[in-house]
Design an enzyme around this catalytic site. Sequence first.
Site, mmCIF file in Angstrom:
data_model
loop_
_atom_site.group_PDB
_atom_site.id
_atom_site.type_symbol
_atom_site.label_atom_id
_atom_site.label_comp_id
_atom_site.label_asym_id
_atom_site.label_seq_id
_atom_site.Cartn_x
_atom_site.Cartn_y
_atom_site.Cartn_z
ATOM 1 N N ALA A 151 0.865 -1.315 0.113
ATOM 2 C CA ALA A 151 0.042 0.113 0.024
ATOM 3 C C ALA A 151 1.192 1.383 0.102
ATOM 4 O O ALA A 151 2.114 1.145 0.454
ATOM 5 C CB ALA A 151 -0.901 -0.201 1.196
ATOM 6 N N GLY A 169 0.757 -5.148 0.569
ATOM 7 C CA GLY A 169 -0.398 -5.046 -0.400
ATOM 8 C C GLY A 169 0.051 -5.859 -1.741
ATOM 9 O O GLY A 169 -0.571 -6.462 -2.563
ATOM 10 N N GLU A 207 -0.078 -9.432 -1.331
ATOM 11 C CA GLU A 207 -1.581 -9.644 -1.212
ATOM 12 C C GLU A 207 -2.294 -9.861 -2.583
ATOM 13 O O GLU A 207 -2.962 -10.464 -3.063
ATOM 14 C CB GLU A 207 -2.468 -8.676 -0.499
ATOM 15 N N GLU A 249 3.472 -5.485 7.350
ATOM 16 C CA GLU A 249 2.691 -4.747 7.845
ATOM 17 C C GLU A 249 3.097 -4.347 9.135
ATOM 18 O O GLU A 249 2.656 -3.096 9.876
ATOM 19 C CB GLU A 249 1.307 -4.809 7.438
HETATM 20 C C1 3H9 Z 1 0.353 -2.542 3.390
HETATM 21 O O1 3H9 Z 1 0.687 -2.926 2.282
HETATM 22 C C2 3H9 Z 1 -0.880 -2.546 3.996
HETATM 23 C C3 3H9 Z 1 -1.913 -3.393 3.119
HETATM 24 O O2 3H9 Z 1 -1.830 -4.603 3.883
HETATM 25 C C4 3H9 Z 1 -3.426 -2.862 3.204
HETATM 26 C C5 3H9 Z 1 -4.205 -3.105 2.046
HETATM 27 C C6 3H9 Z 1 -5.582 -2.234 2.464
HETATM 28 N N1 3H9 Z 1 4.686 3.326 -0.058
HETATM 29 O O3 3H9 Z 1 13.342 2.012 1.250
HETATM 30 P P1 3H9 Z 1 13.790 2.596 0.135
HETATM 31 C C7 3H9 Z 1 9.530 4.926 -0.762
HETATM 32 S S1 3H9 Z 1 1.569 -1.625 4.201
HETATM 33 C C8 3H9 Z 1 5.083 4.582 -0.062
HETATM 34 O O4 3H9 Z 1 14.629 3.921 0.228
HETATM 35 P P2 3H9 Z 1 14.936 0.229 -0.837
HETATM 36 C C9 3H9 Z 1 10.451 5.346 0.411
HETATM 37 O O5 3H9 Z 1 9.724 6.239 1.292
HETATM 38 C C10 3H9 Z 1 2.961 -1.524 3.214
HETATM 39 N N2 3H9 Z 1 6.587 4.964 -0.198
HETATM 40 O O6 3H9 Z 1 14.483 1.740 -0.961
HETATM 41 C C11 3H9 Z 1 11.567 6.118 -0.543
HETATM 42 O O7 3H9 Z 1 11.188 7.213 -0.902
HETATM 43 P P3 3H9 Z 1 12.258 8.232 -0.864
HETATM 44 C C12 3H9 Z 1 3.725 -2.695 3.168
HETATM 45 C C13 3H9 Z 1 7.498 3.796 -0.186
HETATM 46 O O8 3H9 Z 1 15.508 -0.038 -2.093
HETATM 47 C C14 3H9 Z 1 11.486 5.268 -1.919
HETATM 48 O O9 3H9 Z 1 10.317 4.511 -1.617
HETATM 49 N N3 3H9 Z 1 4.929 -2.722 2.640
HETATM 50 C C15 3H9 Z 1 6.931 2.683 -0.091
HETATM 51 O O10 3H9 Z 1 16.004 0.456 0.141
HETATM 52 C C16 3H9 Z 1 12.605 4.144 -1.921
HETATM 53 O O11 3H9 Z 1 12.508 3.198 -0.723
HETATM 54 C C17 3H9 Z 1 5.960 -2.193 3.351
HETATM 55 O O12 3H9 Z 1 6.170 -1.930 4.249
HETATM 56 C C18 3H9 Z 1 5.396 2.482 0.139
HETATM 57 N N4 3H9 Z 1 4.932 1.338 0.307
HETATM 58 O O13 3H9 Z 1 13.967 -0.699 -0.307
HETATM 59 C C19 3H9 Z 1 7.265 -2.046 2.469
HETATM 60 N N5 3H9 Z 1 7.939 1.733 0.059
HETATM 61 O O14 3H9 Z 1 13.134 8.222 -2.097
HETATM 62 C C20 3H9 Z 1 7.931 -0.964 2.695
HETATM 63 C C21 3H9 Z 1 9.057 2.591 -0.038
HETATM 64 O O15 3H9 Z 1 11.343 9.726 -1.051
HETATM 65 N N6 3H9 Z 1 9.076 -0.565 1.827
HETATM 66 N N7 3H9 Z 1 8.472 3.860 -0.214
HETATM 67 O O16 3H9 Z 1 12.814 8.510 0.327
HETATM 68 C C22 3H9 Z 1 10.360 -1.260 2.009
HETATM 69 O O17 3H9 Z 1 10.331 -2.055 2.708
HETATM 70 C C23 3H9 Z 1 11.592 -0.522 1.087
HETATM 71 O O18 3H9 Z 1 11.237 0.572 0.795
HETATM 72 C C24 3H9 Z 1 11.781 -1.794 -0.361
HETATM 73 C C25 3H9 Z 1 12.902 -0.952 -0.949
HETATM 74 C C26 3H9 Z 1 12.338 -2.882 0.161
HETATM 75 C C27 3H9 Z 1 10.479 -1.627 -1.107
#
Ligand code: 3H9
Length: 705
Positions: free
Chosen positions: A68, A107, A110, A130
Amino acid sequence: MSEQASASPVHIRLDGEVLVVTIDNPPVNALRQAVRAGLQEAVERLEQDAAARAMLIVGQGKAFIAGADIREFGKPPMAPFLPEVLNRMEAGGKLVVAAIHGPALGGGLEVAMATHYRLALPGAKLGLPEVNLGLLPGAGGTQRSPRLMGALPAAELMLSGKHLSAKAALAAGLVDKLAEGDDPVAAGLAYVRELLASGTQPRRTCDLEVADKAAALAALDQLAQDTAKKTRGLFSPAKIIECVKAAVQMPFAEGVKRERELFLECLNSPQRAGLVHAFFAERETAKIPEAKAAAPRHFAKLAIIGGGTMGAGITVAALDAGLSVVMIERDAESIARGRKNVEKVYDGLIAKGRMTAEAKAATMARYQPSTSYDDIKDVDLVIEAVFEDIEVKKAVFKELDRVCKPGAVLATNTSYLDIDAIAASTSRPQDVIGLHFFSPANIMKLLEIVVPAKVAPDVVVTAFELAKRMKKVPVRAGVCDGFIGNRILSVYREAANHVLEDGASPYEIDAAVREFGYPMGPFQVSDLAGGDIGWATRKRKAATRDPRARYVEIADRIAERGWYGQKTGRGWYLYPEGARVGQQDPEVLAIVDAERKKKGITPRAFTHEEIMRRYMAAMVNEGAKVLEEGIALRPLDIDVTFLFGYGFPRWRGGPMQWADMQGLPKVLADIEAFAKEDALFWQPAPLLKKLVAEGRNFASLNQRG
Ligand code: 3H9
């Protein structure tokens, strides 16, 4: 690539009989509203387009879908909603397949679990993290994952927040097949065509049964008990287990309803707000003004001056980052000890089976011990980690100035001292910077990067690059006594001392602080770190202390007896026979009592809440002063400092976020009330007063970008 040439982040095109749906929402394909709308449109197209026999979902760029859009949480929800889109997609009569080549998280996973078949490429990372945001998977994830993986493994995946590799996901039953390469479209199309050719029909996850229900429920009950102990104070883990139980006990449609209710409870909890703040804050601290104007200097070879606990920890962090290290000590005996300190870390890993002897040998090949400064002539970056004394440090920097090549970065790992003065002892202050590591330096994530007045911007950028290579969380700090963290710490520690002298026992204060969410209270920390350290700092500061300021002598009375904490068997607590957990000590209470009597203080009772209001008000007030003086760039830098260096509970987001969530008027009112007892200590920060007067909060000072 889009047939519609629209601005939609979801591109839909027909490749023969397969509808290829590409999620293209950089940087990580988060499921913001337009993505959900695009996905819904693709599902409708699949239903209506007779030429399309199947649908393939892939991600553009480095991710499949990272979940999400975290920035949308806390804002008014916008249709279409992911659970409905996914239920409709899963229910359709035509085959839907996901080809995963990068992160498929939250998500994102999902979405994949609601398709009928899943293919994973080598770079795939699958997880339901999450919980790290105070949430649970809210688009069917808690109901589909137990059906695919089994109830206990699914619950464990969600509680850990961990990512599975492609291979691990195959073994766990989350994906059906592995493919080579990094092109999800080519691999995915081949897989879809193989499925079509064999006449494979949609296999809906929602129709699967959770295996062995009775055993699953028993295992989940046990897990719930263990989790309650481990995740003290956290809200969402128990709700995750409740959802998985629903998946075992209820039909899919009802389980999804239960999931929705519990998801909304998590979404609306203050913990979600705190954890989401922490997620973005830790990514923002690396965004510093110098990065716009300068590029990092090249570095591959480091010198670390000093092989004590700190020097050895930094050496391990550098070696683990793939860098070469020359360690300098003053004589043969000290350098032998320094080497031993480094090897001890790796031997510990070998003993735990987390490193092989060969890997240790390969790492140590990049380590060179030396007693001669002439051996560091060619290094790119030096980190000095010698005794915390300005004259000793200045002498080291004179030597560095003499031997180091022009352009070498010269860093000091001081925790308090004036780095401008250290820089001035060299002929090249533009190359001198502070790198304040936290002990143990190979484990603790925080790195305060302390920026003196004359340092060149590219040296600051180099320090941030070093932090990145070492996988540290860097925070930019200005020069002052204690920088961001230790400066604020010394003030709220003092507030705790006042409460102690006024009537609360050290044990009550520690209990209140633990209840707030810290792993330990301040007196336990003092016993762990060694009471002699704080005592030495107090003696150092004695000469410059404001004579009008209240000074609590109780800690000195304890230290004078040689009661330094765990290492001496007693401190604030008793540690009989090397015990790690302390016992309350009546003699300490008697000392406290005697000190109160000496000052004519009649002890009064404090509730835990009263203790924490003082503790936190002192922290926030000094935080506001640190901001005002430009020692910290933004409130979030203070938050990250305390989350990663001082054990502040992550789910509260950090002290400044905590203050925002309390409401700044309330915090200011507390400070003003406490000032009636001690106006010198409780001087409200002008910035705090200004924000309250303008109806603003600290978050308004956290500009992004
Ligand atoms: C969810 O999914 C709830 C659902 O179940 C509900 C459904 C109803 N959204 O980490 P990085 C941005 S909850 C918005 O530096 P990497 C991050 O802020 C979600 N932005 O890169 C950064 O921005 P900026 C569950 C996001 O390569 C840029 O992307 N998912 C999101 O080291 C790069 O990120 C998670 O918790 C996001 N979801 O790592 C996953 N994700 O450049 C969270 C990232 O402006 N994300 N950004 O600073 C991660 O674990 C890592 O970002 C990922 C990439 C492994 C994907």
